[in-house]
Design an enzyme around this catalytic site. Structure first.
Site, PDB file in Angstrom:
ATOM      1  N   SER A  14      59.557  36.319   7.113  1.00 22.27           N
ATOM      2  CA  SER A  14      59.829  35.016   8.032  1.00 22.27           C
ATOM      3  C   SER A  14      60.951  34.267   7.353  1.00 22.27           C
ATOM      4  CB  SER A  14      58.844  34.362   8.286  1.00 22.27           C
ATOM      5  OG  SER A  14      58.966  33.108   8.824  1.00 22.27           O
ATOM      6  N   TYR A  40      52.146  28.952   5.077  1.00 23.81           N
ATOM      7  CA  TYR A  40      52.537  30.223   6.066  1.00 23.81           C
ATOM      8  C   TYR A  40      53.652  30.923   5.543  1.00 23.81           C
ATOM      9  CZ  TYR A  40      54.870  33.130   9.340  1.00 23.81           C
ATOM     10  OH  TYR A  40      55.796  34.236  10.143  1.00 23.81           O
ATOM     11  N   LYS A  68      54.005  34.638   3.032  1.00 28.09           N
ATOM     12  CA  LYS A  68      55.097  35.712   3.000  1.00 28.09           C
ATOM     13  C   LYS A  68      55.791  35.839   1.921  1.00 28.09           C
ATOM     14  CE  LYS A  68      54.222  36.532   7.622  1.00 28.09           C
ATOM     15  NZ  LYS A  68      53.883  37.873   7.920  1.00 28.09           N
TER      16      LYS A  68
END
Ligand code: UFG
Length: 322
Positions: free
Chosen positions: A115, A139, A143
């Site tokens: 991302s 988040y 990643k």
């Protein structure tokens, strides 16, 4: 090619599966339906119901494939700041299980959904892959951790990976073959669509005083069909070149929140009530990709990511919902 698509019943996963089926691959979807749905499965693919947190589920499922495409993750940045434990387990532990299952089964090629969240607050735009990585939310951190683990697995075990750093995934299949709504969507375009469809009375615009031409945040929206093609090309590349890659998948075009709402008003013919409220924590003013590397090495560039196609294909799905 025989490919296991983990999370293939999800919003992005189902578009990737469609693209791989259309180009003659043999696909098995592995999903637990936590956010994916049965209606996103295609008759031409096989299906295994399983959970990436259960190592034996994924290690048994991975037997006999040439490659894995892994899209099974939680992706709500805001939620990840409140419930990091959930993100640690699913996004980190779950992915380690997939990587280990791949190695155990002799699978050396994996495409991973990363991302743009790995970059954090942009120091410059357009953001290229050399931009420092400094996630602003948990988040994005999950990643980045997986990217780092994959770098080691490449060195130590010969795993070849393509880490695809998506910008803002949006839109629906341009041929209308995928019609399932995401469960509890939190992103701008689905919320605009729900407002147009009458499911919400109004939407909130998080901040109207940013340093952008109209004061609202600018994002790089990338159509899911474009993302899907990117997965296919990235997998071909790592297999043929026997080399791992980390690439941005973005449209290189910035659209503001107001531009999205205005386009939606025109296309849907609906009023779409929107109020400017205070800024949402953690939102950069502008986030736009450089996708030069994807063009250079994959000959990939977006073709469906203009505002009109993003909204038209989304409305095609949302207008049917009550
Ligand atoms: N926004 C609103 N109102 C809403 C929802 C969003 O004004 O109700 C605004 C946000 O403040 C932001 C823009 O619309 O300025 C886009 O917000 P999204 O929540 O749709 O997307 P984000 O840019 O926050 O993040 C998305 C994904 C992440 C991914 C990132 C990569 O949700 O998982 O793109 O660019 F990491």
């Amino acid at each position: 090619m025989k490919i296991l698509v983990v999370g293939g019943a999800g919003y992005i996963g189902s578009h990737v599966v469609r693209e791989l089926l259309d180009t003659g691959n043999n696909i098995t979807v592995f999903d637990n339906f936590s956010s994916g749905s049965k209606t996103n499965l295609f008759s031409e693919s096989n299906f295994i119901k399983g959970d990436i947190l259960n190592y034996s589920d994924i290690s048994k499922a991975a037997a006999g494939y040439n490659a894995i495409i892994h899209l099974a993750a939680f992706k709500a940045a805001g939620e990840s700041m409140i419930a990091p434990e959930k993100y640690s387990v699913n996004n980190i532990t779950g992915t380690i299980n997939i990587l280990n299952a791949a190695l155990e089964n002799g699978i050396k090629n994996i495409v991973f959904s990363s991302s743009a969240a790995v970059y954090g607050e942009p120091e410059y735009t357009p953001v290229d892959e050399k931009h420092p990585v400094n996630p602003k939310n948990y988040y994005g951190f999950t990643k980045l951790e997986i990217e780092r683990i994959m770098t080691w697995y490449d060195k130590l075990k010969g795993l070849r990976y393509a880490s695809l750093r998506y910008f803002n995934a949006a839109g629906y299949d341009i041929n209308g073959r995928i019609m399932s709504l995401e469960k509890n969507p939190a992103n701008l375009i689905p919320i605009v669509m729900e407002t147009a469809a009458g499911k919400r009375k109004e939407l909130q615009i998080f901040g109207g005083d940013y340093d952008t031409p109209d004061g609202t945040c600018i994002r790089d929206y990338i159509h899911v069909n474009d993302l899907a093609v990117g997965h296919r090309l990235a997998l071909d590349y790592i297999i043929k070149q026997d080399k791992s890659i980390t690439v941005n998948l973005g449209s290189e075009t910035g659209l503001s929140v107001l531009e999205i709402i205005e386009t939606a008003r025109k296309i849907t013919g609906k009023k779409i009530n929107a109020n400017i409220v205070k800024r949402r924590e953690g939102d950069p003013a502008t986030l736009v990709s450089s996708a030069k590397k994807a063009l250079e090495i994959l000959e990939w560039k977006s073709t469906y990511s203009d505002a009109s196609t993003l909204i038209t294909t989304s409305w095609n799905v949302y207008r049917r919902q009550k």
